[in-house]
Design a protein around this motif. Structure first.
Motif, PDB file in Angstrom:
ATOM      1  N   ARG A 109      -4.149  -4.774   2.830  1.00 38.26           N
ATOM      2  CA  ARG A 109      -3.646  -3.459   2.422  1.00 38.26           C
ATOM      3  C   ARG A 109      -4.785  -2.458   2.523  1.00 38.26           C
ATOM      4  O   ARG A 109      -5.930  -2.774   2.171  1.00 38.26           O
ATOM      5  N   HIS A 110      -4.449  -1.273   2.967  1.00 40.22           N
ATOM      6  CA  HIS A 110      -5.458  -0.220   3.139  1.00 40.22           C
ATOM      7  C   HIS A 110      -4.840   1.130   2.841  1.00 40.22           C
ATOM      8  O   HIS A 110      -3.624   1.247   2.689  1.00 40.22           O
ATOM      9  N   GLY A 122      -1.927   2.327   4.625  1.00 43.34           N
ATOM     10  CA  GLY A 122      -2.409   1.600   5.804  1.00 43.34           C
ATOM     11  C   GLY A 122      -1.286   1.106   6.695  1.00 43.34           C
ATOM     12  O   GLY A 122      -1.437   1.069   7.924  1.00 43.34           O
ATOM     13  N   SER A 123      -0.149   0.749   6.094  1.00 44.99           N
ATOM     14  CA  SER A 123       0.934   0.216   6.925  1.00 44.99           C
ATOM     15  C   SER A 123       1.458   1.271   7.901  1.00 44.99           C
ATOM     16  O   SER A 123       2.075   0.934   8.910  1.00 44.99           O
ATOM     17  N   GLY A 124       1.191   2.546   7.644  1.00 47.50           N
ATOM     18  CA  GLY A 124       1.570   3.602   8.594  1.00 47.50           C
ATOM     19  C   GLY A 124       0.741   3.565   9.872  1.00 47.50           C
ATOM     20  O   GLY A 124       1.106   4.187  10.875  1.00 47.50           O
ATOM     21  N   PHE A 125      -0.390   2.858   9.825  1.00 45.84           N
ATOM     22  CA  PHE A 125      -1.260   2.750  11.004  1.00 45.84           C
ATOM     23  C   PHE A 125      -1.220   1.345  11.590  1.00 45.84           C
ATOM     24  O   PHE A 125      -1.724   1.117  12.677  1.00 45.84           O
ATOM     25  N   ASP A 148       0.814  -1.224   0.000  1.00 43.46           N
ATOM     26  CA  ASP A 148       0.000   0.000   0.000  1.00 43.46           C
ATOM     27  C   ASP A 148       0.848   1.274   0.000  1.00 43.46           C
ATOM     28  O   ASP A 148       0.406   2.312  -0.481  1.00 43.46           O
ATOM     29  N   GLU A 149       2.076   1.184   0.510  1.00 43.15           N
ATOM     30  CA  GLU A 149       2.916   2.388   0.465  1.00 43.15           C
ATOM     31  C   GLU A 149       3.299   2.692  -0.989  1.00 43.15           C
ATOM     32  O   GLU A 149       3.281   3.847  -1.431  1.00 43.15           O
ATOM     33  N   GLU A 150       3.590   1.620  -1.735  1.00 47.82           N
ATOM     34  CA  GLU A 150       3.910   1.765  -3.158  1.00 47.82           C
ATOM     35  C   GLU A 150       2.710   2.405  -3.886  1.00 47.82           C
ATOM     36  O   GLU A 150       2.866   3.301  -4.727  1.00 47.82           O
TER      37      GLU A 150
END
Ligand code: PLP
Length: 403
Positions: free
Chosen positions: A374-375, A364-367, A346-348
């Motif tokens: 993936r979000h 989403g991976s930041g949360f 998801d960052e990509e």
């Protein structure tokens, strides 16, 4: 003169910073680069209502301006000014919180979390925080050398906390449980039954509960219940502030309400008091907005909620009618956390979308998110035209890359 200059060497930051992250502002760095190339960014990334068509209520601005004119620019009492503390006690009462042992004003909920955690955890101990979560909590724990202990919010159950997962994660070194309600980033509001079950778990394991209720007045449907109101004996620190419902995030005004058994809380509240005194005081003139905010007319709120409800509906419709997306409808706050069904990370996705379509989201991976899912987080504060433009661009990007 005549001395040989010693070359200055690199200054190495403390090892404790290794795990400090704050994804919401970290992606903004790439956005600045894209903006420098001359592109207009559609910002759906930051929970600051004043960047959009919302304004601080004039009565609050006048109260602060008056406090400045009246000379309240010195340090404030460390706990906060008496009239603000009275207003916060009144607010606790309206929220159904009894057994209040202490209230204090801080530079936003952010400082309250920092102080309350620092006064509680030793290195190697842990605090249960939700996953996904608001990244402030992980950043503060990392800074304190405390362990992360993230419990799952269950997307298939409308993002309710997974009580079995919480119970499994409690160890003798677990000191507290964080409950963010209404939630950032999911927008979920917890039912009375869920809150009672959380309070019960905390009581059985002697955990302090941190109830982050900064969005308590931004609800679209369902009843918001304050966790502390259901458990008068339990040590609960309830957080609130002017940043969200009172539209003054830059003033940095927040507060905490400590409630529960007096004898159980006393040493901890004393410890927090030491830290409050050692940082002198919170912002002074801005504290004079607390009483008019909490006790004055609340007539800005219906308009705010009308706008947010329409933007929420638009967002949910978009996310549930676009291939590769799905979304649990938020019930409060101004965030949605749609699920992304793509093979890439998801960052990509977020970085690609920013470069090609100039829409700024947070991955989403930041949360934190369940492994393999993936979000991204949407902040639906922008006006409907901006949201429509952004959603059309996201749909195009998904079609172009993942048809
Ligand atoms: N808690 C939550 C759940 C938030 O979403 C935010 C800001 O987005 C904060 C706390 C920070 O609040 P403050 O501006 O009072 O520091």
């Amino acid at each position: 003169m005549g001395t040989i200059a010693t070359p200055v060497r690199e200054i190495i930051p403390a090892a404790r910073l290794e795990h400090v992250r704050y994804a919401i502002r970290d992606v903004a760095v790439l956005a600045e680069e894209v903006a420098r190339q001359g592109h207009k960014i559609l910002p759906l990334n930051i929970g600051d209502p004043l960047q959009f068509d919302f304004a601080t209520p004039p009565a609050l601005i006048e109260a602060v301006a008056k406090a400045m004119r009246d000379g309240f620019g010195g340090y404030a009492p460390s706990m906060g000014v008496p009239e603000a503390l009275d207003a916060i006690r009144g607010e606790a009462h309206r929220k159904g919180i009894r057994n209040v042992q202490s209230v204090f004003v801080t530079q936003g909920v952010s400082e309250a979390v920092d102080l309350c955690f620092a006064a509680l955890v030793n290195p190697g101990e842990n605090i249960l925080t939700p996953c996904p979560e608001y990244p402030l909590y992980w950043a503060v724990l990392a800074k304190l050398g405390a362990e992360l202990n993230a419990y799952a919010l269950d997307e298939s159950a409308g993002w309710e906390p997974d009580l079995d997962d919480i119970a499994r994660r409690i160890t003798p070194r677990t000191r507290a449980l964080v409950v963010i309600n209404p939630n950032n980033p999911t927008g979920n509001i917890y039912s009375r039954r869920t809150l009672e079950a959380l309070a019960d778990l905390a009581r059985r394991h002697n955990l302090v509960v941190f109830a982050d209720e900064i969005y308590d007045k931004l609800t679209f449907e369902g009843e918001h219940v304050s966790l502390a109101s259901l458990a008068p004996d339990l040590p609960v620190i309830t957080f609130g502030g002017l940043s969200k419902a009172y539209l003054a995030p830059g003033w940095r005004v927040g507060w905490a309400i400590a409630s529960g058994d007096r004898a159980a809380l006393a040493p901890y509240v004393d410890g927090i008091g030491k830290l409050l005194r050692s940082r002198l005081s919170a912002n002074h003139p801005e504290q004079y907005a607390i009483r008019p905010a909490l006790e004055g007319p609340q007539d800005h709120l219906p308009e705010v909620l009308t706008k947010l409800r329409r933007r929420r509906d638009l967002t949910v419709h978009f996310a549930n009618s676009t291939p590769r997306l799905s979304c649990v409808a938020p019930q409060g706050a101004f965030y949605a956390f749609p699920r992304l069904d793509i093979p890439d990370g998801d960052e990509e996705f977020v970085r690609g979308l920013l470069r090609e379509k100039h829409v700024l989201l947070v991955h989403g991976s930041g949360f934190g998110q369940a492994p393999g899912t993936r979000h991204f987080r949407i902040v639906f504060l922008p006006d409907e035209e901006t949201l429509k433009q952004a959603y059309a661009a996201i749909a195009d990007y998904l079609r172009e890359h993942y048809a």
